[in-house]
Design a protein around this motif. Structure first.
Motif, PDB file in Angstrom:
ATOM      1  N   ALA A 212     -14.762  48.777  26.076  1.00 14.88           N
ATOM      2  CA  ALA A 212     -14.117  47.888  27.044  1.00 14.88           C
ATOM      3  C   ALA A 212     -13.701  46.572  26.406  1.00 14.88           C
ATOM      4  CB  ALA A 212     -15.052  47.626  28.214  1.00 14.88           C
ATOM      5  N   ASP A 213     -12.665  45.995  26.957  1.00 18.56           N
ATOM      6  CA  ASP A 213     -12.147  44.696  26.544  1.00 18.56           C
ATOM      7  C   ASP A 213     -11.604  44.020  27.795  1.00 18.56           C
ATOM      8  OD1 ASP A 213     -11.326  42.585  24.891  1.00 18.56           O
ATOM      9  OD2 ASP A 213     -10.742  43.970  23.301  1.00 18.56           O
ATOM     10  N   SER A 214     -10.979  42.867  27.633  1.00 17.15           N
ATOM     11  CA  SER A 214     -10.539  42.162  28.827  1.00 17.15           C
ATOM     12  C   SER A 214      -9.358  41.250  28.561  1.00 17.15           C
ATOM     13  CB  SER A 214     -11.693  41.334  29.405  1.00 17.15           C
ATOM     14  OG  SER A 214     -11.307  40.711  30.615  1.00 17.15           O
ATOM     15  N   PHE A 215      -8.431  41.253  29.501  1.00 17.66           N
ATOM     16  CA  PHE A 215      -7.467  40.177  29.642  1.00 17.66           C
ATOM     17  C   PHE A 215      -8.106  39.132  30.552  1.00 17.66           C
ATOM     18  CE2 PHE A 215      -4.798  44.116  29.407  1.00 17.66           C
ATOM     19  CZ  PHE A 215      -4.258  43.888  28.140  1.00 17.66           C
ATOM     20  N   SER A 216      -7.455  38.019  30.727  1.00 14.95           N
ATOM     21  CA  SER A 216      -8.012  37.012  31.630  1.00 14.95           C
ATOM     22  C   SER A 216      -8.026  37.503  33.076  1.00 14.95           C
ATOM     23  CB  SER A 216      -7.209  35.711  31.539  1.00 14.95           C
ATOM     24  OG  SER A 216      -5.854  35.938  31.883  1.00 14.95           O
ATOM     25  N   SER A 217      -7.111  38.414  33.415  1.00 15.37           N
ATOM     26  CA  SER A 217      -6.989  38.855  34.804  1.00 15.37           C
ATOM     27  C   SER A 217      -7.618  40.209  35.089  1.00 15.37           C
ATOM     28  CB  SER A 217      -5.511  38.918  35.205  1.00 15.37           C
ATOM     29  OG  SER A 217      -4.813  39.813  34.343  1.00 15.37           O
ATOM     30  N   ALA A 218      -7.876  41.018  34.036  1.00 20.07           N
ATOM     31  CA  ALA A 218      -8.322  42.400  34.264  1.00 20.07           C
ATOM     32  C   ALA A 218      -9.153  42.906  33.097  1.00 20.07           C
ATOM     33  CB  ALA A 218      -7.120  43.322  34.477  1.00 20.07           C
ATOM     34  N   ALA A 219     -10.136  43.749  33.416  1.00 16.51           N
ATOM     35  CA  ALA A 219     -10.911  44.461  32.395  1.00 16.51           C
ATOM     36  C   ALA A 219     -10.253  45.806  32.125  1.00 16.51           C
ATOM     37  CB  ALA A 219     -12.347  44.655  32.859  1.00 16.51           C
ATOM     38  N   TYR A 220     -10.442  46.331  30.899  1.00 17.71           N
ATOM     39  CA  TYR A 220      -9.791  47.592  30.552  1.00 17.71           C
ATOM     40  C   TYR A 220     -10.536  48.301  29.434  1.00 17.71           C
ATOM     41  CZ  TYR A 220      -7.807  45.039  26.533  1.00 17.71           C
ATOM     42  OH  TYR A 220      -7.643  44.304  25.380  1.00 17.71           O
TER      43      TYR A 220
ATOM     44  N   GLN B 239     -22.093  46.484  27.252  1.00 18.45           N
ATOM     45  CA  GLN B 239     -22.965  47.553  27.750  1.00 18.45           C
ATOM     46  C   GLN B 239     -22.218  48.881  27.901  1.00 18.45           C
ATOM     47  OE1 GLN B 239     -25.139  46.338  31.315  1.00 18.45           O
ATOM     48  NE2 GLN B 239     -24.899  44.204  30.737  1.00 18.45           N
ATOM     49  N   ILE B 240     -20.907  48.841  27.793  1.00 22.41           N
ATOM     50  CA  ILE B 240     -20.087  50.036  27.999  1.00 22.41           C
ATOM     51  C   ILE B 240     -19.930  50.777  26.678  1.00 22.41           C
ATOM     52  CG2 ILE B 240     -17.784  50.840  28.710  1.00 22.41           C
ATOM     53  CD1 ILE B 240     -17.700  48.171  30.420  1.00 22.41           C
ATOM     54  N   PRO B 241     -20.168  52.092  26.633  1.00 21.52           N
ATOM     55  CA  PRO B 241     -20.084  52.855  25.385  1.00 21.52           C
ATOM     56  C   PRO B 241     -18.743  52.682  24.679  1.00 21.52           C
ATOM     57  CG  PRO B 241     -21.014  54.202  27.139  1.00 21.52           C
ATOM     58  CD  PRO B 241     -20.523  52.950  27.781  1.00 21.52           C
ATOM     59  N   GLU B 242     -18.789  52.743  23.335  1.00 19.52           N
ATOM     60  CA  GLU B 242     -17.576  52.572  22.542  1.00 19.52           C
ATOM     61  C   GLU B 242     -17.200  53.819  21.763  1.00 19.52           C
ATOM     62  OE1 GLU B 242     -17.514  49.136  20.118  1.00 19.52           O
ATOM     63  OE2 GLU B 242     -18.008  47.749  21.744  1.00 19.52           O
TER      64      GLU B 242
ATOM     65  N   MET C 239     -14.675  55.377  32.713  1.00 22.37           N
ATOM     66  CA  MET C 239     -14.085  54.353  33.581  1.00 22.37           C
ATOM     67  C   MET C 239     -14.987  54.072  34.777  1.00 22.37           C
ATOM     68  SD  MET C 239     -10.044  55.462  33.525  1.00 22.37           S
ATOM     69  CE  MET C 239      -9.502  53.985  34.388  1.00 22.37           C
ATOM     70  N   GLN C 240     -15.529  55.136  35.361  1.00 20.01           N
ATOM     71  CA  GLN C 240     -16.432  54.969  36.508  1.00 20.01           C
ATOM     72  C   GLN C 240     -17.692  54.217  36.086  1.00 20.01           C
ATOM     73  OE1 GLN C 240     -17.571  58.668  38.323  1.00 20.01           O
ATOM     74  NE2 GLN C 240     -18.456  57.683  40.122  1.00 20.01           N
ATOM     75  N   GLN C 241     -18.231  54.561  34.922  1.00 27.08           N
ATOM     76  CA  GLN C 241     -19.426  53.878  34.422  1.00 27.08           C
ATOM     77  C   GLN C 241     -19.141  52.397  34.181  1.00 27.08           C
ATOM     78  OE1 GLN C 241     -20.720  55.272  30.585  1.00 27.08           O
ATOM     79  NE2 GLN C 241     -22.667  54.157  30.662  1.00 27.08           N
ATOM     80  N   ALA C 242     -17.988  52.109  33.598  1.00 28.04           N
ATOM     81  CA  ALA C 242     -17.628  50.723  33.304  1.00 28.04           C
ATOM     82  C   ALA C 242     -17.474  49.915  34.582  1.00 28.04           C
ATOM     83  CB  ALA C 242     -16.338  50.690  32.492  1.00 28.04           C
ATOM     84  N   ARG C 243     -16.846  50.506  35.580  1.00 26.60           N
ATOM     85  CA  ARG C 243     -16.681  49.793  36.849  1.00 26.60           C
ATOM     86  C   ARG C 243     -18.023  49.523  37.517  1.00 26.60           C
ATOM     87  NH1 ARG C 243     -11.717  53.711  38.216  1.00 26.60           N
ATOM     88  NH2 ARG C 243      -9.998  52.417  37.430  1.00 26.60           N
TER      89      ARG C 243
END
Length: 208
Positions: A108-116, A169-172, A42-46
């Motif tokens: 990682a994926d995304s809604f229109s308002s937030a990444a997750y 770029q975020i590991p899966e 999570m820290q890496q993704a942010r």
């Protein structure tokens, strides 16, 4: 990515009196996430998403399981949740004696308002628990339930393709977490990124 959006929605961090109507505590059943490898992802993704996201504030990492609404002695609004309903849900969860289970945390994926970060639940344990809670109160939800770990709300409008390129770029590689308890949590409705207060816990059964 879920939903048909072409640009992210810029979220404004402010008080929303039209939503909380002066009510203080908002409640949900959640799964706490303390696993260090997941927190590190999570820290890496942010870090990769950078200033596209609002700072995460004091909100602890968690998976929302069931959104209850505003705590209230009596139900005056559609999104009020009474102590009687809470006690009934706690009783059902304890009687359910659900066993501990594993989830997989992915990329990682995304809604229109937030990444997750994506959540995979091969055994459909989350849905089984949600069904038991839904029998006792209507969930406060406008969209279909998608389990996820929120990375942050977007602070600007961004083209979908730009978001996809950076999320890739975020590991899966799947990270496994074992869920051993479920928590009832509340937070201050006037603090958009305020901390969760874990008020009740239901322990799951461990297999012999």
């Amino acid at each position: 990515m879920p939903h048909n959006w072409q640009h992210t929605l810029a979220c404004e961090l402010r008080d929303y009196p039209e939503w909380h109507k002066g009510r203080r505590r908002y409640a949900a059943w959640v799964i706490r996430i303390d696993a260090q490898d997941v927190l590190a992802r999570m820290q890496q993704a942010r870090a990769i998403l950078g200033d596209w996201l609002h700072p995460n504030g004091q909100r602890q990492a968690h998976i929302t399981l069931f959104v209850c609404g505003f705590m209230a002695d009596k139900q005056l609004h559609d999104d009020d949740f009474t102590h009687h309903q809470l006690n009934a849900q706690r009783s059902v969860l304890n009687q359910l004696q659900h066993t501990a289970f594993d989830l997989e945390i992915g990329g990682a994926d995304s809604f229109s308002s937030a990444a997750y970060l994506r959540i995979t639940d091969p055994g459909r344990h989350l849905q089984a628990i949600r069904d038991s809670l839904d029998n006792l109160s209507d969930e406060i939800r406008q969209t279909d339930y998608i389990p996820h770990l929120t990375l942050g709300l977007y602070r600007k409008s961004l083209p979908r393709q730009h978001v996809i390129e950076r999320l890739q770029q975020i590991p899966e590689t799947p990270l496994r977490v074992t869920v051993r308890d479920i928590h009832f949590a509340t937070y201050e409705a006037q603090e958009q990124h305020g901390p969760l207060h874990y008020e009740h816990a239901v322990a799951l059964q461990t297999s012999c």
